[in-house]
Design an enzyme around this catalytic site. Structure first.
Site, PDB file in Angstrom:
ATOM      1  N   HIS A   1      48.976  29.761  30.990  1.00  0.00           N
ATOM      2  CA  HIS A   1      48.545  31.226  31.080  1.00  0.00           C
ATOM      3  C   HIS A   1      49.298  32.275  30.369  1.00  0.00           C
ATOM      4  CE1 HIS A   1      46.111  30.961  35.235  1.00  0.00           C
ATOM      5  NE2 HIS A   1      46.144  29.760  34.514  1.00  0.00           N
TER       6      HIS A   1
ATOM      7  N   GLU B   1      50.763  34.941  30.856  1.00  0.00           N
ATOM      8  CA  GLU B   1      51.968  35.358  31.481  1.00  0.00           C
ATOM      9  C   GLU B   1      53.035  34.389  31.471  1.00  0.00           C
ATOM     10  OE1 GLU B   1      48.157  37.148  33.791  1.00  0.00           O
ATOM     11  OE2 GLU B   1      48.615  35.317  32.466  1.00  0.00           O
TER      12      GLU B   1
ATOM     13  N   CYS C   1      46.538  36.243  38.045  1.00  0.00           N
ATOM     14  CA  CYS C   1      45.902  35.444  38.997  1.00  0.00           C
ATOM     15  C   CYS C   1      47.332  35.267  40.091  1.00  0.00           C
ATOM     16  CB  CYS C   1      45.573  34.068  38.482  1.00  0.00           C
ATOM     17  SG  CYS C   1      46.776  33.071  37.698  1.00  0.00           S
TER      18      CYS C   1
ATOM     19  N   CYS D   1      50.256  33.358  38.591  1.00  0.00           N
ATOM     20  CA  CYS D   1      51.045  34.134  37.888  1.00  0.00           C
ATOM     21  C   CYS D   1      51.570  35.208  38.549  1.00  0.00           C
ATOM     22  CB  CYS D   1      50.182  34.622  36.589  1.00  0.00           C
ATOM     23  SG  CYS D   1      49.705  33.439  35.599  1.00  0.00           S
TER      24      CYS D   1
END
Length: 138
Positions: free
Chosen positions: A50, A52, A80, A83
Site C-alpha cells: 500500500h 502508506e 484502510c 494501514c
C-alpha cells in the site's frame, strides 16, 4: 505551506498509469517532503504494498528510524484498517486524506487524522474503478 496533497495526487496518477489502484502518499517532516510512494500491489504481487506502507519504508531509510513522531502523512484516500494500525505503530503525528473510504472503516480516534475533501482525489479513484467496471462488463 506547500500543497502536499497535490504531490500525493501526482503519486496516485503514477499508480493509475501502471494499472494500480490510484492511491498516493507523501511523508513530511519539518515542512519538507522526505518520501513519496504509490500503491504497487499489482506489480509486486504483495498485499502489503500500500502507498502508506511504502512511504514509511522510504521515510525510515531517510531518517534512519521507524518512529515518525514529528511527521505528517498526506494520502489521497483514507487509510484502510491495516494501514491505520501501521500508522499508529509508526507514531505518525497526523494524517491528512483527500477522499473517504466508501465503507468508512477508519473511525479509529487513536489516529490523529483529518479529512481534507479534495475533488481530484475523489475523482481519480472513482474514474479508475469506473473504467475497470466497463472492462469487466464487456
Amino acid at each position: 505551506m506547500k500543497n502536499y496533497m497535490l504531490e500525493a495526487l501526482k503519486q496516485a496518477e503514477k499508480a493509475s498509469k501502471k494499472n494500480e489502484v490510484p492511491i498516493g502518499a507523501v511523508l513530511v517532516l519539518n515542512n519538507k517532503i522526505i518520501a513519496k510512494a504509490f500503491n504497487k500491489r499489482e506489480k509486486t504481487r504483495n498485499v502489503l504494498a500500500h502507498a502508506e506502507v511504502l512511504v514509511l519504508q522510504k521515510g525510515s531509510k531517510k531518517i534512519k528510524d521507524w518512529r515518525f513522531d514529528n511527521c505528517e502523512l498526506y494520502v489521497t484516500l483514507e487509510p484502510c484498517k491495516m494501514c491505520t494500525e501501521i500508522l499508529k505503530q509508526a507514531r505518525i503525528k497526523k494524517v491528512y486524506f483527500g477522499s473517504k473510504q466508501m465503507n468508512n472503516i477508519n473511525q479509529d480516534k487513536l489516529l490523529d487524522s483529518e479529512y481534507k475533501p479534495n475533488d481530484c482525489c475523489e475523482n481519480i479513484i472513482k474514474e479508475f474503478f469506473k473504467s475497470k467496471r466497463k472492462k469487466w462488463h464487456l
